[in-house]
Scaffold this motif. Sequence first.
Motif, PDB file in Angstrom:
ATOM      1  N   ARG A  98       2.847 -11.489  -1.027  1.00  0.00           N
ATOM      2  CA  ARG A  98       3.073  -9.872  -0.662  1.00  0.00           C
ATOM      3  C   ARG A  98       1.705  -9.301  -1.549  1.00  0.00           C
ATOM      4  O   ARG A  98       1.558  -9.916  -2.598  1.00  0.00           O
ATOM      5  N   GLN A  99       0.985  -8.443  -1.018  1.00  0.00           N
ATOM      6  CA  GLN A  99      -0.195  -7.905  -1.476  1.00  0.00           C
ATOM      7  C   GLN A  99       0.498  -6.711  -2.392  1.00  0.00           C
ATOM      8  O   GLN A  99      -0.155  -5.572  -2.246  1.00  0.00           O
ATOM      9  N   TYR A 100       0.978  -7.167  -3.749  1.00  0.00           N
ATOM     10  CA  TYR A 100       1.231  -6.197  -4.430  1.00  0.00           C
ATOM     11  C   TYR A 100      -0.016  -5.780  -5.432  1.00  0.00           C
ATOM     12  O   TYR A 100      -0.699  -6.499  -5.501  1.00  0.00           O
ATOM     13  N   PRO A 101      -0.244  -4.437  -6.008  1.00  0.00           N
ATOM     14  CA  PRO A 101       0.675  -3.424  -5.643  1.00  0.00           C
ATOM     15  C   PRO A 101       0.651  -2.683  -4.539  1.00  0.00           C
ATOM     16  O   PRO A 101       1.220  -1.629  -4.248  1.00  0.00           O
ATOM     17  N   GLU A 102      -0.419  -2.872  -3.555  1.00  0.00           N
ATOM     18  CA  GLU A 102      -0.546  -2.308  -2.386  1.00  0.00           C
ATOM     19  C   GLU A 102       0.911  -2.341  -1.650  1.00  0.00           C
ATOM     20  O   GLU A 102       1.195  -1.409  -0.982  1.00  0.00           O
ATOM     21  N   GLU A 103       1.376  -3.421  -1.247  1.00  0.00           N
ATOM     22  CA  GLU A 103       2.805  -3.616  -0.628  1.00  0.00           C
ATOM     23  C   GLU A 103       3.802  -3.726  -1.815  1.00  0.00           C
ATOM     24  O   GLU A 103       3.806  -4.518  -2.720  1.00  0.00           O
TER      25      GLU A 103
END
Length: 166
Positions: free
Chosen positions: A38-43
């Motif tokens: 998961r591309q956290y924090p963008e996602e």
Amino acid sequence: MVIVKRKILSLWERLYLPEVLRGLSITFRKMFEPRVTRQYPEEGLPTDGVTRGQPRLVVKDDGNIACVSCGLCEAACPAYAITIDGQETDRFIEREPERFDIDMLRCILCGFCEEACPKDAIYMSNELELADYTREALAYDMEKLKRPASAMRERMDYVKKINDRW
Ligand code: SF4
Ligand code: SF4
């Protein structure tokens, strides 16, 4: 004495080429599989009613805070994160908090405050992110903790559902 018999490796095995090729084939196969990163924090992280994020105070549809300043959540909090000072009101509900602070650095997201509250006034929200530059900024006062009931509805319905089982 234990004698360990070592396997005699062939030249092909000593080159480690089969292992390298096997590793590369796994890497190649994985390139075409669905990504789980998961591309956290963008996602953002997925949340639902089960999510036990930071505690928040419910503001009723009439604009008043649901808390009657009974202090049960303060007493139940194992981290001593909650501080409440009550005051009288001229409404039918005679008390409300004058001060309601939660030190988010102490909060361990246990949900005891939510369970202790007899007035459906404090719930664990779906807000998971907690970061700031000073310790003081993470001591949330009442204004920072207030959320409209509509924003807490999913969690409120979930808690009601699990409580109905007992
Ligand atoms: S979630 Fe637990 S630690 Fe956090 S304020 Fe509520 S009772 Fe205290
Ligand atoms: S238990 Fe509920 S009503 Fe009592 S002080 Fe805490 S939030 Fe307010």
